[in-house]
Design a protein around this motif. Structure first.
Motif, PDB file in Angstrom:
ATOM      1  N   THR A 183       3.219   1.034  -7.337  1.00 20.32           N
ATOM      2  CA  THR A 183       4.395   1.858  -7.057  1.00 20.32           C
ATOM      3  C   THR A 183       5.019   1.551  -5.705  1.00 20.32           C
ATOM      4  O   THR A 183       6.241   1.429  -5.586  1.00 20.32           O
ATOM      5  N   ASN A 184       4.207   1.428  -4.657  1.00 20.55           N
ATOM      6  CA  ASN A 184       4.801   1.207  -3.333  1.00 20.55           C
ATOM      7  C   ASN A 184       5.539  -0.127  -3.256  1.00 20.55           C
ATOM      8  O   ASN A 184       6.590  -0.233  -2.615  1.00 20.55           O
ATOM      9  N   TYR A 185       5.016  -1.159  -3.923  1.00 20.53           N
ATOM     10  CA  TYR A 185       5.707  -2.447  -3.940  1.00 20.53           C
ATOM     11  C   TYR A 185       7.000  -2.351  -4.745  1.00 20.53           C
ATOM     12  O   TYR A 185       8.049  -2.858  -4.325  1.00 20.53           O
ATOM     13  N   ARG A 186       6.935  -1.724  -5.902  1.00 14.27           N
ATOM     14  CA  ARG A 186       8.131  -1.610  -6.731  1.00 14.27           C
ATOM     15  C   ARG A 186       9.235  -0.834  -6.008  1.00 14.27           C
ATOM     16  O   ARG A 186      10.401  -1.248  -6.000  1.00 14.27           O
ATOM     17  N   GLU A 187       8.876   0.280  -5.402  1.00 15.86           N
ATOM     18  CA  GLU A 187       9.887   1.104  -4.734  1.00 15.86           C
ATOM     19  C   GLU A 187      10.459   0.415  -3.505  1.00 15.86           C
ATOM     20  O   GLU A 187      11.663   0.469  -3.235  1.00 15.86           O
ATOM     21  N   THR A 188       9.605  -0.245  -2.749  1.00 18.11           N
ATOM     22  CA  THR A 188      10.077  -0.926  -1.547  1.00 18.11           C
ATOM     23  C   THR A 188      10.918  -2.146  -1.891  1.00 18.11           C
ATOM     24  O   THR A 188      11.961  -2.393  -1.268  1.00 18.11           O
ATOM     25  N   LEU A 189      10.484  -2.902  -2.901  1.00 18.84           N
ATOM     26  CA  LEU A 189      11.250  -4.085  -3.289  1.00 18.84           C
ATOM     27  C   LEU A 189      12.620  -3.720  -3.829  1.00 18.84           C
ATOM     28  O   LEU A 189      13.601  -4.455  -3.628  1.00 18.84           O
ATOM     29  N   ARG A 191      14.531  -1.473  -2.721  1.00 18.65           N
ATOM     30  CA  ARG A 191      15.384  -1.253  -1.548  1.00 18.65           C
ATOM     31  C   ARG A 191      15.706  -2.562  -0.846  1.00 18.65           C
ATOM     32  O   ARG A 191      16.827  -2.769  -0.377  1.00 18.65           O
ATOM     33  N   ILE A 192      14.731  -3.467  -0.791  1.00 23.52           N
ATOM     34  CA  ILE A 192      15.007  -4.785  -0.203  1.00 23.52           C
ATOM     35  C   ILE A 192      16.062  -5.512  -1.026  1.00 23.52           C
ATOM     36  O   ILE A 192      17.013  -6.101  -0.493  1.00 23.52           O
TER      37      ILE A 192
END
Length: 443
Positions: A183-189, A191-192
């Protein structure tokens, strides 16, 4: 027809259609007898590779909410299959139906196990992944396979070819680069990719740790068995830890860049693990990944005991920066250092479980959603090219490396056959020497 029967029949047709060639003809040499009957909507799975990770993958598949049953298992070693079967059957009981006649031991058992399933879990040492994935696609099966998917250029080409065929057949393929399902990778990516930190111009990715297990040689082992038992330390099986382990972080670099490097250079050595128990691989690699836009991402991995551990990723953009790690961190800052996003870790799912939840949801719902194989192959190849660079001391161009005829796989698979790399009289294996070692098949 009621909705339940309609869904059941659609699922069966979806599974059947996946096993047909483009012209609608069943793959030659394989009957449909191994598939679920028309009166049973159970999804049958086969486990290929029964070590700790394979057993874990079976646990995760059978822990999904869907109607699954493990019907076949295969491994090169009887003891690994026995231990895995005991653990899985103790945990899952009626979800396991693998009598002795569907337990296959040896180098070729994977073919028989694959034929009995709708979905296969490919979890052997990665050197075998290309031939196993190719066979699974040939037989029309949906796939979960662990990373890495190959260890050399010919293996990568084989996976890419099978990945293209899997797309044509609409076979779902999920690869165990689990950060893609975290989840943290998906959500952060997200935004990137939406431009939160602008264009990414540099980055640093790390997997620095204390190393892994060693299994001592026994008096009765052939060289093939010894290397198979200690697969992590031989490149034809593992690819070196830059490939087997650090591929996770390298994959994040490629995801952030939405691209793959055009060239790689770097350095590495055996500084801590120098004895005969450690095969031929290095214990440290530091490489620079150069992308077509001129940006460079620094990649570092090492296996040194007693030193600082670090497993994470950082990137810098024209408008800000980001920090990511597998412990659920995902933080964005703007160019003035103001925090603009900090991932909330509360309630985050286990990404190892999410991989299977989402794969089997797609299959159950008659959806074609996952084509991880091509992307995973290219990230694995990035790591392989990194190894080529550290072993040779050269700048390695992606396109040149992809064409290389430098297979590491043995010419013959049997317990008495000789692997390509053998120990000397002192039990030491040859180790790459930058400046002297040729990595792309050169003389």
């Amino acid at each position: 027809m009621n909705d339940n029967n309609k869904t059941h029949n659609e699922r069966r047709e979806f599974l059947k259609a996946s096993a047909l060639v483009a012209g609608g003809v069943m793959m030659s040499g394989y009957s449909w007898a191994g598939m679920p009957s028309s009166n049973d909507d159970t999804i049958k799975i086969a486990l290929i590779g029964c070590g700790d990770r394979g057993t874990g993958a079976a646990f995760q598949a059978l822990s999904t909410k869907f109607n699954l049953k493990l019907v076949a298992m295969a491994d090169a070693f009887q003891d690994r299959l026995d231990n895995s079967y005991k653990a899985i059957s103790t945990k899952f009981g009626a979800k396991v139906d693998v009598p002795k006649e569907r337990q296959f031991v040896g180098f070729d058992g994977y073919k028989q196990a694959i034929a009995l399933a709708d979905v296969v879990l490919l979890v052997t040492p990665p050197g075998f992944r290309p031939i196993h994935f190719e066979e699974a696609v040939k037989q029309g099966k949906h796939v979960f396979m662990e990373k890495p998917v190959a260890v050399d250029s010919p293996g990568i080409r084989r996976v890419l070819a099978a990945a293209e065929l899997a797309k044509q057949k609409k076979l779902n393929v999920v690869v165990g680069l689990q950060r893609r399902y975290q989840t943290n990778y998906r959500e952060t990516l997200k935004r990137i990719q939406d431009g939160a930190i602008g264009d990414v111009v540099s980055g640093q990715v790390y997997w620095n740790s204390g190393g892994v297990w060693v299994k001592p040689r026994t008096a009765t082992q052939t060289e093939m068995e010894y290397q198979m038992r200690n697969w992590y330390y031989f490149n034809w099986l593992c690819g070196d830890h830059i490939v087997e382990q650090h591929v996770h972080n390298i994959d994040i670099a490629n995801w952030v860049k939405n691209a793959y490097p055009v060239s790689i250079q770097g350095t590495g050595s055996r500084a801590w693990r120098t004895g005969k128990n450690y095969g031929e691989i290095y214990d440290n690699h530091a490489v620079e990944l150069t992308y077509a836009d001129g940006s460079v991402i620094y990649s570092q991995c090492r296996h040194f005991e007693g030193t600082n551990n670090r497993v994470d990723e950082s990137f810098q953009g024209t408008k800000g920066k980001v920090y990511l790690s597998a412990n659920n961190s995902g933080i964005l800052w703007d160019h003035k250092g103001k925090e603009i996003f900090n991932h909330n870790t509360k309630g985050n799912a286990n990404p190892y479980q999410t991989e299977h939840d989402e794969l089997f949801a797609a299959i159950t719902n008659n959806e074609y959603k996952f084509w991880d194989a091509e992307r995973a192959a290219k990230s694995c190849f990035t790591a392989i090219v990194g190894r080529y660079a550290t072993y040779s001391g050269e700048v390695i161009k992606w396109d040149d490396a992809l064409k290389a005829e430098n297979s590491l796989f043995p010419e013959q698979l049997s317990w008495d056959a000789k692997p390509r790399v053998l120990p000397d009289a002192n039990g030491l294996y040859p180790v790459a020497m930058p400046g002297k070692t040729k990595v792309l098949g050169q003389s």
